[in-house]
Design a protein around this motif. Structure first.
Motif, short mmCIF file in Angstrom:
data_model
loop_
_atom_site.label_atom_id
_atom_site.label_comp_id
_atom_site.label_asym_id
_atom_site.label_seq_id
_atom_site.Cartn_x
_atom_site.Cartn_y
_atom_site.Cartn_z
N ILE A 174 59.63 41.43 0.98
CA ILE A 174 59.10 42.14 2.15
C ILE A 174 57.68 41.67 2.44
O ILE A 174 57.22 41.70 3.59
N THR A 175 57.00 41.17 1.39
CA THR A 175 55.65 40.64 1.61
C THR A 175 55.68 39.50 2.64
O THR A 175 54.73 39.35 3.42
N GLU A 176 56.74 38.71 2.63
CA GLU A 176 56.84 37.63 3.60
C GLU A 176 56.96 38.18 5.02
O GLU A 176 56.34 37.66 5.95
N THR A 177 57.76 39.22 5.18
CA THR A 177 57.90 39.86 6.49
C THR A 177 56.56 40.41 6.97
O THR A 177 56.19 40.24 8.14
N VAL A 178 55.85 41.06 6.07
CA VAL A 178 54.56 41.65 6.43
C VAL A 178 53.58 40.56 6.85
O VAL A 178 52.93 40.66 7.91
N ILE A 179 53.46 39.51 6.04
CA ILE A 179 52.53 38.43 6.37
C ILE A 179 52.90 37.77 7.69
O ILE A 179 52.04 37.52 8.55
N ALA A 180 54.21 37.51 7.87
CA ALA A 180 54.66 36.81 9.08
C ALA A 180 54.38 37.62 10.34
O ALA A 180 53.90 37.08 11.35
N LEU A 181 54.67 38.92 10.31
CA LEU A 181 54.49 39.74 11.51
C LEU A 181 53.01 40.02 11.80
O LEU A 181 52.57 39.99 12.96
N VAL A 182 52.25 40.30 10.75
CA VAL A 182 50.82 40.57 10.95
C VAL A 182 50.11 39.32 11.47
O VAL A 182 49.31 39.39 12.42
N ALA A 206 54.52 32.47 16.27
CA ALA A 206 55.52 32.84 15.28
C ALA A 206 55.75 31.72 14.27
O ALA A 206 55.90 31.98 13.08
N ALA A 207 55.79 30.48 14.76
CA ALA A 207 56.00 29.34 13.87
C ALA A 207 54.85 29.19 12.87
O ALA A 207 55.07 29.00 11.67
N GLY A 208 53.63 29.30 13.36
CA GLY A 208 52.48 29.20 12.47
C GLY A 208 52.43 30.31 11.44
O GLY A 208 52.15 30.07 10.25
N ALA A 209 52.74 31.52 11.88
CA ALA A 209 52.74 32.66 10.96
C ALA A 209 53.83 32.52 9.90
O ALA A 209 53.60 32.80 8.72
N LYS A 210 55.01 32.05 10.30
CA LYS A 210 56.11 31.91 9.36
C LYS A 210 55.86 30.80 8.35
O LYS A 210 56.25 30.91 7.18
N LEU A 211 55.21 29.74 8.77
CA LEU A 211 54.87 28.65 7.86
C LEU A 211 54.02 29.16 6.70
O LEU A 211 54.29 28.86 5.53
N ALA A 213 53.54 32.42 5.77
CA ALA A 213 54.21 33.50 5.03
C ALA A 213 55.26 32.97 4.07
O ALA A 213 55.37 33.43 2.93
N THR A 214 56.05 32.01 4.52
CA THR A 214 57.11 31.45 3.68
C THR A 214 56.53 30.72 2.47
O THR A 214 57.03 30.86 1.35
N THR A 215 55.49 29.94 2.69
CA THR A 215 54.87 29.20 1.59
C THR A 215 54.32 30.15 0.54
O THR A 215 54.48 29.93 -0.67
N ASN A 270 63.42 28.05 13.11
CA ASN A 270 64.27 29.23 13.29
C ASN A 270 63.46 30.38 13.87
O ASN A 270 63.88 31.05 14.81
N HIS A 271 62.29 30.61 13.29
CA HIS A 271 61.43 31.71 13.73
C HIS A 271 60.94 31.45 15.16
O HIS A 271 60.89 32.37 15.98
N ALA A 272 60.56 30.21 15.42
CA ALA A 272 60.08 29.87 16.76
C ALA A 272 61.18 30.04 17.80
O ALA A 272 60.96 30.64 18.87
N ILE A 273 62.39 29.54 17.49
CA ILE A 273 63.53 29.68 18.41
C ILE A 273 63.86 31.15 18.63
O ILE A 273 64.14 31.59 19.75
N MET A 274 63.83 31.92 17.54
CA MET A 274 64.18 33.33 17.62
C MET A 274 63.21 34.10 18.51
O MET A 274 63.62 34.86 19.41
N PHE A 275 61.91 33.90 18.31
CA PHE A 275 60.92 34.61 19.12
C PHE A 275 60.90 34.11 20.56
O PHE A 275 60.68 34.88 21.49
#
Length: 290
Positions: A174-182, A206-211, A213-215, A270-275
């Motif tokens: 869930i930490t990844e979700t929190v980091i990505a959305l914030v 969204a792409a930058g945030a997911k990069l 958060a995922t790492t 995926n995140h970029a396409i989704m958003f």
């Protein structure tokens, strides 16, 4: 330029989120399969030099191109409602937590925690099946493609408890979700102030945030896959802590980052396409409301 108001009610977010999740899952399905196999301990053991190219070549040469879409059906079964819930929960969470004297950061953080918890709790059983579809073979060495067969096998071997495999790692994730959305909210605000609002700018944020958060949160993905990969009492990975310890002992810190490259190749677009899809659909719905 002022940001357009998001349509009220559940339907726009449910519909747009479901479609967005489905489109992104189909486009990035091959990398999802490869990432899962690289994370697993059953395909290449503890060997760390197999690489993305070798895993891709082995999958196609042995099983054909269909192997790259293995588990897509159950992925869509989980992703479409999951993303519908994801966007709806986050939007409604922001409305809920906006009451009071909370800062924007607190509102986004609380909403993202709620979003992650809701998604993990209800979708975990579907993703247990998807992981095992992508990894397991039957007694004759053939891929186990049937959702029903995999579900029955899991229930017969472990009962209902089997469908909770990897949930502990998912809650850590869930930490990844929190980091990505914030971070998405922060990046989006900065980009909007410079270039104005729009679906493409939201997707870039969204792409930058997911990069990032995922790492940061990636090891939980490896542990989650290993907790789900096999059923029965003889499985090697039994609890979150034991799986982390065993992986580190056998493979070192690199073992906790197996499959990171294909994961980044998958989740960032995926995140970029989704958003992007989500924002475009919301704009269409807004136009229809006029």
């Amino acid at each position: 330029m002022a940001t357009q108001k998001q349509p009220d009610g559940f339907f726009p977010n449910i519909f747009a989120g479901g479609v967005a999740g489905g489109v992104a899952a189909v486009v990035t399905s091959p990398l999802e399969v490869i990432k899962t196999r690289l994370q697993s301990s059953t395909i290449y053991g503890t060997e760390l030099n197999q690489g993305l190219r070798r895993c891709l070549r082995d999958a196609v040469s042995v099983e054909g191109k269909r192997a790259l879409f293995k588990g897509l059906g159950v992925t869509l079964l989980g992703v479409i409602p999951s993303r519908a819930v994801y966007f709806t929960t986050y939007t409604q969470g922001k409305n809920l937590f906006s009451n009071g004297n909370r800062s924007p950061f607190q509102i986004h953080a609380y909403s993202s925690v709620l979003t992650g918890a809701v998604n993990v709790t209800w979708s975990n059983p579907l993703f247990v099946i998807r992981t095992r579809q992508q990894l397991q073979v039957d007694s004759k060495g053939r891929p186990m493609l049937s959702f029903w067969k995999c579900m029955v096998d899991t229930f017969r071997t472990e009962g209902m408890y089997g469908f909770t495999r990897g949930m502990s790692a998912s809650y850590v994730g869930i930490t990844e979700t929190v980091i990505a959305l914030v971070l998405w909210e922060q990046f989006k605000k900065a980009i909007y102030e410079t270039y104005g609002p729009g679906p493409i700018n939201s997707a870039v944020a969204a792409a930058g945030a997911k990069l990032i958060a995922t790492t940061v949160a990636y090891p939980h993905e490896v542990i989650r896959t290993r907790l789900r990969e096999t059923a029965g009492e003889n499985r090697r990975f039994k609890t979150f802590r034991q799986a982390v310890s065993l992986t580190f002992q056998e493979e070192g810190i690199r073992g906790l980052y197996r499959g990171l490259l294909p994961q980044l190749f998958r989740v960032v677009p995926n995140h970029a396409i989704m958003f992007l899809t989500f924002e475009v659909i919301l704009r269409i719905l807004r136009s229809d409301e006029r």
